[in-house]
Design a protein around this motif. Structure first.
Motif, mmCIF file in Angstrom:
data_model
loop_
_atom_site.group_PDB
_atom_site.id
_atom_site.type_symbol
_atom_site.label_atom_id
_atom_site.label_comp_id
_atom_site.label_asym_id
_atom_site.label_seq_id
_atom_site.Cartn_x
_atom_site.Cartn_y
_atom_site.Cartn_z
ATOM 1 N N UNK A 104 0.841 -1.192 0.000
ATOM 2 C CA UNK A 104 0.000 0.000 0.000
ATOM 3 C C UNK A 104 0.882 1.251 0.000
ATOM 4 N N UNK A 105 0.251 2.415 -0.030
ATOM 5 C CA UNK A 105 0.963 3.697 -0.106
ATOM 6 C C UNK A 105 0.904 4.493 1.201
ATOM 7 N N UNK A 157 1.238 -0.234 7.494
ATOM 8 C CA UNK A 157 2.158 0.247 6.446
ATOM 9 C C UNK A 157 2.880 -0.903 5.771
ATOM 10 N N UNK A 158 3.328 -1.873 6.558
ATOM 11 C CA UNK A 158 4.127 -2.987 6.055
ATOM 12 C C UNK A 158 3.281 -4.147 5.543
ATOM 13 N N UNK A 216 -6.786 7.004 20.190
ATOM 14 C CA UNK A 216 -5.731 7.055 19.182
ATOM 15 C C UNK A 216 -5.155 5.656 18.963
ATOM 16 N N UNK A 217 -4.813 5.372 17.732
ATOM 17 C CA UNK A 217 -4.238 4.076 17.386
ATOM 18 C C UNK A 217 -2.792 4.003 17.865
ATOM 19 N N UNK A 218 -2.366 2.821 18.312
ATOM 20 C CA UNK A 218 -0.982 2.696 18.763
ATOM 21 C C UNK A 218 -0.050 2.617 17.559
ATOM 22 N N UNK A 219 1.186 3.023 17.769
ATOM 23 C CA UNK A 219 2.168 3.123 16.697
ATOM 24 C C UNK A 219 2.426 1.773 16.035
ATOM 25 N N UNK A 220 2.452 0.715 16.798
ATOM 26 C CA UNK A 220 2.749 -0.608 16.231
ATOM 27 C C UNK A 220 1.679 -1.020 15.219
#
Length: 202
Positions: free
Chosen positions: A7-8, A45-46, A35-39
């Protein structure tokens, strides 16, 4: 093995100068509303986590794009973002106008400060009819031959094409009342370069 398509998200996040933490803070978790957690953002993203329709809508909203822009179609394109749309701009007042816009509209060109202006009257009708939009990049104001620029003159906002020899700004109108501005003879202010136009075809 479950291989999810790329994805982008990362590309769009980087284009907006956001860290993972900053994007996570902008994306509400569909399960908790917090808020969504960073992980989770990293996994999305990956492509280590499924990019569901719900996640696409939330991420697209945070990144200022349409949900489809998150998908990697294999075709390179300029991400669509939303820029302020303003109406008439009084002389010297364009910065205030973009801080209180009528709405936000899609845009694919220009720099980060680009905004859209509603075309009024016939002073621009060769390129865009009344009610259409022009996109202006106020950070791109160095006059270059053949390019179009939004300018202010006598309290009115219009756009004209710069011609270098002799130096002048030519009207973009079918109405002969709109005359060229001779540079050096008449005072005017360059707001920025016109980087795009849009009109609604009914």
């Amino acid at each position: 093995m479950d291989r999810r398509p790329p994805n982008r998200i990362r590309q769009l996040r980087k284009a907006r100068g956001l860290t993972l933490e900053q994007l996570a803070a902008l994306v509400p978790n569909p399960d908790t509303g917090a808020a969504t957690d960073v992980s989770t953002i990293s996994k999305l993203e990956l492509s280590k986590r499924a990019l569901t329709t719900d996640w696409m809508q939330r991420l697209a909203g945070a990144l200022g794009v349409e949900p489809a822009a998150l998908l990697d179609s294999g075709v390179d394109f300029t991400p669509v973002r939303r820029v302020p749309l303003v109406g008439r701009i009084a002389a010297g007042n364009w910065r205030e106008a973009i801080e209180d816009p009528l709405s936000l509209v899609p845009c694919e060109s220009g720099g980060p400060a680009t905004f859209a202006l509603i075309a009024e009257g016939d002073s621009m009708d060769k390129l865009v009819p009344p009610g259409g939009r022009i996109y202006i990049d106020p950070d791109d104001f160095g006059l270059r031959d053949g390019k179009y620029y939004a300018v202010m003159k006598d309290g009115e906002t219009t756009f004209k094409r710069f011609r270098a020899s002799p130096a002048r700004l030519e009207p973009c109108s079918t109405n002969p009342i709109h005359q060229p501005i001779d540079i050096g003879r008449e005072p005017f202010t360059v707001i920025g370069r016109v980087v795009g136009t849009w009109q609604d075809f009914d």
